[in-house]
Enzyme design. Structure first.
Site, PDB file in Angstrom:
ATOM      1  N   ASP A   1      60.447 108.691 -18.294  1.00 22.33           N
ATOM      2  CA  ASP A   1      60.432 107.240 -18.465  1.00 22.33           C
ATOM      3  C   ASP A   1      59.996 106.635 -17.133  1.00 22.33           C
ATOM      4  OD1 ASP A   1      60.906 104.543 -18.776  1.00 22.33           O
ATOM      5  OD2 ASP A   1      62.861 104.786 -19.729  1.00 22.33           O
ATOM      6  N   HIS A   2      58.793 106.035 -17.129  1.00 23.88           N
ATOM      7  CA  HIS A   2      58.235 105.559 -15.863  1.00 23.88           C
ATOM      8  C   HIS A   2      58.993 104.353 -15.317  1.00 23.88           C
ATOM      9  CE1 HIS A   2      55.461 105.732 -12.697  1.00 23.88           C
ATOM     10  NE2 HIS A   2      54.378 106.042 -13.374  1.00 23.88           N
ATOM     11  N   ARG A   3      59.834 103.737 -16.113  1.00 27.75           N
ATOM     12  CA  ARG A   3      60.648 102.635 -15.599  1.00 27.75           C
ATOM     13  C   ARG A   3      61.734 103.143 -14.657  1.00 27.75           C
ATOM     14  NH1 ARG A   3      62.562 100.228 -21.245  1.00 27.75           N
ATOM     15  NH2 ARG A   3      63.155 102.444 -21.358  1.00 27.75           N
TER      16      ARG A   3
END
Length: 341
Positions: free
Chosen positions: A313-315
């Site tokens: 999850d790039h967040r």
């Protein structure tokens, strides 16, 4: 002497023009086969001009003449009347024709219609899985990191365990889960969850293990996996998986994971990507452990390799963060003695 003057035009005799020949009768139009022009499956009218593209000529569908009883029997037995030759008046298909077509179909096809089967209604579990995975796929910006591990030390580790304790059941997946748990303890930024207000780094390492069920997929959670040995993890996974297949897991036993592992190596899958299982921010997809030719110090030999792909999850996880985690995991997998430190 002066030249004689030409006669006036009125005095000139008009030469008669040849009479026009009667037109030859037009030949009768050649008989064209009864074909329908089609474009992308639609029949074109005679006034339709040919467009650029795919135009084909299809056969005219012959009218099927069959008795009501023959149609009912054909529908019941799954016989396609288009492949049945009628023996009744004017080619009418009778019940006997349908019965014979089932045992001796026409040469143009099987003569049978294979129907779709609705196995059963979607279960609540299948609906929940579909909803959560769709939300995960649509709402989470993901990227993938793939690594190819040298598994020689891993294989030797399991061989030593089996030799020393033949009564203890430890699989490669149990050992890998222990390595992942140890790496997560050292990288709390991967053992984390996203929230609209903040990112939460979890104090516990709770790993969900994907287990296939007849109705779908479930992820029993091994709590505090970083504090357990591979043998303890293996015993817990087998106990949870067994109760999951019996539908006896409580909600707290398959929810609240901080990381997920999905292993398809037992199905001879080389590598794959998996969808994140919230609230975790990453999932590790594990391929098969293979014996392959390798080059070591310029020499060709036989070694063991296994590919893993982490969906992030790039967040929560940046590329370098995920790469550092896989680097630590590689050190434990390729040098299992480090797990004792």
């Amino acid at each position: 002497e002066p030249k004689p003057e030409p006669e006036p035009a009125s005095a000139a005799k008009a030469e008669p023009k040849p009479a026009p020949k009667p037109a030859a009768p037009a030949p009768p139009p050649a008989e064209r086969p009864s074909l329908d022009r089609t474009w992308h499956g639609k029949v074109l009218g005679p006034e339709f001009q040919d467009p650029l593209g795919d135009i084909g000529y299809g056969r005219v569908q012959r009218r099927i003449i069959a008795s009501p009883l023959a149609r009912a029997v054909a529908a019941d037995k799954g016989v396609d009347l288009r492949h049945v030759t009628g023996t009744g008046p004017s080619g009418r298909i009778t019940r006997d024709d349908v019965e014979n077509a089932k045992s001796a179909p026409a040469s143009g096809g099987t003569g049978l219609v294979r129907r779709d089967t609705e196995v059963k209604r979607n279960s609540p579990m299948r609906k929940t899985i579909a909803r959560r995975l769709l939300e995960s796929h649509q709402d989470i910006p993901t990227f993938f990191l793939t690594a190819n591990f040298d598994m020689a030390g891993f294989v030797a580790w399991r061989t030593a365990i089996k030799a020393a304790r033949p009564d203890v059941k430890v699989s490669y997946n149990d050992m890998l889960t222990a390595c992942v748990a140890r790496a997560l303890r050292e990288h709390p930024q991967v053992n984390a969850s996203w929230d609209a207000k903040s990112i939460t780094q979890h104090g516990q390492v709770d790993i969900g293990i994907a287990v296939a069920l007849p109705d779908g997929l479930i992820t029993p959670v091994v709590r505090d996996a970083d504090l357990k040995s591979p043998a303890q993890i293996g015993t817990e996974i087998r106990e949870l998986a067994g109760r999951a297949k019996e539908g006896k897991l409580s909600e707290d036993e398959y929810q609240g994971n901080t990381f997920t592992i999905s292993n398809l190596g037992m199905y001879a899958i080389d590598e794959f990507t998996a969808i994140i299982n919230p609230p975790a921010s990453a999932i590790l997809a594990v391929g098969s452990l293979q014996q392959v030719p390798v080059v070591d110090n310029g020499q060709l030999s036989v070694g063991y390799r296994m590919k893993v792909t982490m969906t992030c999850d790039h967040r929560v996880i940046d590329g370098a963060t995920g790469a550092e985690f896989l680097k630590t995991l590689r050190s434990y997998v390729e040098s299992p003695a480090l797990m004792l430190l």
